[in-house]
Write a protein that holds these residues in place. Structure first.
Motif, PDB file in Angstrom:
ATOM      1  N   UNK A 262       0.844  -1.288  -0.113  1.00  0.00           N
ATOM      2  CA  UNK A 262      -0.467   0.133  -0.066  1.00  0.00           C
ATOM      3  C   UNK A 262       0.963   0.792  -0.001  1.00  0.00           C
ATOM      4  N   UNK A 263       0.120   1.919  -1.075  1.00  0.00           N
ATOM      5  CA  UNK A 263       1.607   3.116  -1.861  1.00  0.00           C
ATOM      6  C   UNK A 263       0.817   4.511  -1.118  1.00  0.00           C
ATOM      7  N   UNK A 264       1.497   5.483  -0.406  1.00  0.00           N
ATOM      8  CA  UNK A 264       0.027   6.285   0.507  1.00  0.00           C
ATOM      9  C   UNK A 264       0.181   8.056  -0.851  1.00  0.00           C
ATOM     10  N   UNK A 265      -0.303   7.967  -1.234  1.00  0.00           N
ATOM     11  CA  UNK A 265      -0.099   9.518  -1.968  1.00  0.00           C
ATOM     12  C   UNK A 265      -0.228   8.946  -3.661  1.00  0.00           C
ATOM     13  N   UNK A 266       0.988   8.767  -4.452  1.00  0.00           N
ATOM     14  CA  UNK A 266       0.240   8.815  -6.013  1.00  0.00           C
ATOM     15  C   UNK A 266       0.797   9.970  -6.653  1.00  0.00           C
ATOM     16  N   UNK A 267       0.427  11.225  -5.814  1.00  0.00           N
ATOM     17  CA  UNK A 267       0.409  12.067  -6.672  1.00  0.00           C
ATOM     18  C   UNK A 267       0.532  12.695  -8.539  1.00  0.00           C
ATOM     19  N   UNK A 280       1.180  -4.855 -10.692  1.00  0.00           N
ATOM     20  CA  UNK A 280       2.163  -5.878  -9.144  1.00  0.00           C
ATOM     21  C   UNK A 280       0.866  -6.103  -8.677  1.00  0.00           C
ATOM     22  N   UNK A 281      -0.736  -6.014  -8.447  1.00  0.00           N
ATOM     23  CA  UNK A 281      -1.149  -5.873  -7.623  1.00  0.00           C
ATOM     24  C   UNK A 281      -1.579  -4.556  -6.221  1.00  0.00           C
ATOM     25  N   UNK A 282      -0.116  -4.126  -6.408  1.00  0.00           N
ATOM     26  CA  UNK A 282      -0.267  -2.724  -5.190  1.00  0.00           C
ATOM     27  C   UNK A 282      -1.255  -1.757  -5.478  1.00  0.00           C
ATOM     28  N   UNK A 283      -1.428  -1.131  -4.465  1.00  0.00           N
ATOM     29  CA  UNK A 283      -2.491   0.379  -4.236  1.00  0.00           C
ATOM     30  C   UNK A 283      -2.167   1.356  -3.675  1.00  0.00           C
ATOM     31  N   UNK A 284      -2.970   1.988  -3.868  1.00  0.00           N
ATOM     32  CA  UNK A 284      -2.288   3.133  -3.692  1.00  0.00           C
ATOM     33  C   UNK A 284      -4.083   3.833  -2.119  1.00  0.00           C
ATOM     34  N   UNK A 285      -3.172   5.024  -1.174  1.00  0.00           N
ATOM     35  CA  UNK A 285      -3.740   5.409  -0.722  1.00  0.00           C
ATOM     36  C   UNK A 285      -3.809   6.717  -0.814  1.00  0.00           C
ATOM     37  N   UNK A 286      -5.239   7.392  -1.543  1.00  0.00           N
ATOM     38  CA  UNK A 286      -5.883   8.492  -2.288  1.00  0.00           C
ATOM     39  C   UNK A 286      -6.204   9.753  -0.423  1.00  0.00           C
ATOM     40  N   UNK A 359      -8.221  -2.683  -0.831  1.00  0.00           N
ATOM     41  CA  UNK A 359      -6.363  -2.350  -0.479  1.00  0.00           C
ATOM     42  C   UNK A 359      -5.731  -3.406   0.374  1.00  0.00           C
ATOM     43  N   UNK A 360      -6.280  -3.462   1.598  1.00  0.00           N
ATOM     44  CA  UNK A 360      -5.971  -3.529   2.430  1.00  0.00           C
ATOM     45  C   UNK A 360      -5.951  -5.741   2.776  1.00  0.00           C
ATOM     46  N   UNK A 361      -6.104  -5.898   1.411  1.00  0.00           N
ATOM     47  CA  UNK A 361      -6.377  -7.910   1.784  1.00  0.00           C
ATOM     48  C   UNK A 361      -7.286  -7.983   2.911  1.00  0.00           C
ATOM     49  N   UNK A 362      -8.518  -7.321   2.944  1.00  0.00           N
ATOM     50  CA  UNK A 362      -9.987  -7.305   3.944  1.00  0.00           C
ATOM     51  C   UNK A 362     -11.130  -7.627   3.427  1.00  0.00           C
ATOM     52  N   UNK A 363     -10.728  -7.982   2.149  1.00  0.00           N
ATOM     53  CA  UNK A 363     -12.831  -7.608   1.638  1.00  0.00           C
ATOM     54  C   UNK A 363     -13.839  -8.775   2.144  1.00  0.00           C
ATOM     55  N   UNK A 364     -13.598  -9.855   2.246  1.00  0.00           N
ATOM     56  CA  UNK A 364     -13.800 -10.927   3.143  1.00  0.00           C
ATOM     57  C   UNK A 364     -14.303 -11.059   3.730  1.00  0.00           C
ATOM     58  N   UNK A 365     -13.649  -9.854   4.745  1.00  0.00           N
ATOM     59  CA  UNK A 365     -14.204 -10.015   6.559  1.00  0.00           C
ATOM     60  C   UNK A 365     -14.741  -8.147   6.923  1.00  0.00           C
ATOM     61  N   UNK A 366     -13.978  -7.634   6.271  1.00  0.00           N
ATOM     62  CA  UNK A 366     -15.330  -6.058   6.342  1.00  0.00           C
ATOM     63  C   UNK A 366     -15.362  -5.025   5.185  1.00  0.00           C
ATOM     64  N   UNK A 367     -16.240  -4.188   5.202  1.00  0.00           N
ATOM     65  CA  UNK A 367     -16.561  -2.987   4.428  1.00  0.00           C
ATOM     66  C   UNK A 367     -17.922  -3.085   3.306  1.00  0.00           C
ATOM     67  N   UNK A 368     -18.259  -4.359   4.004  1.00  0.00           N
ATOM     68  CA  UNK A 368     -19.992  -4.961   2.532  1.00  0.00           C
ATOM     69  C   UNK A 368     -20.774  -4.847   3.272  1.00  0.00           C
ATOM     70  N   UNK A 369     -20.859  -5.234   4.324  1.00  0.00           N
ATOM     71  CA  UNK A 369     -22.242  -5.674   5.727  1.00  0.00           C
ATOM     72  C   UNK A 369     -22.808  -6.859   4.789  1.00  0.00           C
TER      73      UNK A 369
END
Length: 432
Positions: A262-267, A280-286, A359-369
């Motif tokens: 997880x890379x912060x910004x990437x502006x 690479x499957x990496x992500x950005x924290x906007x 982004x945090x690899x937690x889509x199966x555990x949280x976020x969607x109710x």
């Protein structure tokens, strides 16, 4: 296992509306059933209630949404929020490094960790990816407070063997301290660990090599760092690493770019770097409010989307100006307007919930109710202030949600629930 229900208007966006026509799930009169801290069932009240005869059901006014996910925040910088003057590198030297040096004191770290966790919950944030400081005790203090509340936090000791006096570890000692923290805390409650080099300028090649090796040894931890936030920072990285073609290549060389990064910004990432991040499957924290506050630039969300890069939202306190993910959604909208792109309010909610979880690899555990996920959710009050009440009364859902993003903050969070139990209310604050 105890089972109970919550009745009210429920909204979730478990999939990206940019890519899925059926992403938005709205129940004008819904029932959320919780068992053992997880979502047991969710659906229209009239349809679902007969299946759960005798269930204790609590009505919740307002709008129920998944708990917010902050994908980049610095808890030691909470006391330095709204520090005047300077762009990134000068701002770090003047305000942030002195604030972080104070975390050598365990009592100070413990007090700030309590304040931080309470503040997250008051703002409706139930999960976060968090920077600590170079001091192992700063991580211990944060994990203790998060564990006591059953929060889902991922954090790590900052690695910076090229840092300033008082904030410098050793290439080997910093990695050894990180390994000890992983062994002690990872997997306790809902805690996770992230290998956390501050950015390329503050770690030697030896430390970055070790960070890559540590990440490779532990397939269940993340990499959390900064990239391409500020033009002067980018120039400094180019001067320090002349053999690498760009900022991302520095991290690639040391094995720090992958699906858990997880890379912060990437502006200021070029199209080629965006494409490599996506491959690479990496992500950005906007982090929109931070980018505006420091004058760093305007993140190109459309370019990240086109490249297929995963994106979540981050408050980035203390350069960010609010812990509220509602306000962060509003700031992301403003940046889109300046770039000529309009951010839909439902997509903004996705980025602040399920998108952040992915982004945090937690889509199966949280976020969607979704059934089986942790029952972390927030009760929003669209009439929390006179202006919000004026703007939302009788309005369609999209208008109410957008008004909450632009006009909302912690006052609009009536209650925050962790694993189906109240963890904070607007009136009483966080419970411990």
């Amino acid at each position: 296992m105890s089972r109970h229900g919550f009745r009210g208007e429920i909204l979730s966006v478990p999939r990206d509306p940019l890519r899925h026509d059926d992403a938005i799930r709205h129940l004008a009169d819904g029932l959320l059933v919780v068992e053992g801290g997880r979502v047991c069932a969710i659906g229209p009240y009239a349809t679902l209630a007969p299946r759960f005869a005798g269930l204790t059901i609590e009505p919740l006014a307002g709008l129920i949404v998944p708990g917010f996910v902050d994908t980049h925040v610095h808890y030691p910088q909470l006391g330095a929020i709204a520090a005047h003057g300077g762009q990134l590198l000068e701002w770090l030297e003047r305000h942030i490094f002195p604030a972080e040096a104070a975390f050598a004191d365990p009592d100070h770290a413990a007090r700030m960790a309590r304040l931080f966790c309470d503040a997250l919950l008051r703002h409706g944030t139930t999960s976060a990816l968090v920077f600590a400081t170079v001091h192992p005790g700063s991580v211990e203090a944060l994990f203790r407070e998060a564990l006591a509340r059953d929060m889902r936090l991922i954090a790590g000791k900052v690695l910076m063997d090229l840092g300033p006096d008082g904030l410098r570890d050793g290439a080997e000692s910093g990695l050894a301290e990180s390994a000890a923290l992983i062994a002690r805390w990872r997997g306790r409650g809902r805690l996770g660990y992230a290998v956390t080099p501050r950015f390329a300028l503050t770690s030697s090649p030896d430390q970055l090599t070790g960070a890559g090796a540590l990440l490779a040894r532990h397939p269940d931890i993340l990499l959390h760092t900064h990239i391409a936030e500020n033009r002067a920072e980018i120039d400094a990285v180019a001067a320090a690493f002349p053999q690498d073609r760009d900022y991302l290549a520095v991290y690639e060389r040391f094995g720090l770019v992958g699906p858990r990064s997880v890379f912060a910004h990437g502006v200021h990432l070029a199209p080629d770097a965006m494409a490599r991040l996506a491959a690479a499957g990496s992500g950005i924290a906007f982090c929109p409010s931070s980018n505006l506050f420091l004058g760093s630039g305007l993140f190109d969300l459309a370019a990240a989307d086109a490249a297929g890069v995963r994106v979540g939202l981050g408050s980035d306190i203390g350069a960010g100006t609010s812990l509220s993910m509602l306000a962060t959604c509003g700031e992301a909208y403003k940046i889109g307007q300046l770039r000529g792109d309009t951010l839909d309010p439902f997509r903004a909610l996705y980025l602040a919930t399920a998108g952040g979880a992915a982004l945090l690899g937690l889509e199966d555990r949280i976020g969607g109710l979704r059934p089986g996920q942790d029952a972390d959710f927030v009760q929003l009050d669209p009439a929390a202030t006179p202006l919000l009440a004026l703007r939302t009364a009788g309005r369609p859902l999209a208008e109410r949600l957008f008004a909450l993003h632009v006009l909302g903050d912690d006052r609009a969070v009536a209650a925050t629930f962790l694993a189906g139990r109240r963890a904070a209310t607007r009136e009483t604050g966080a419970f411990r």
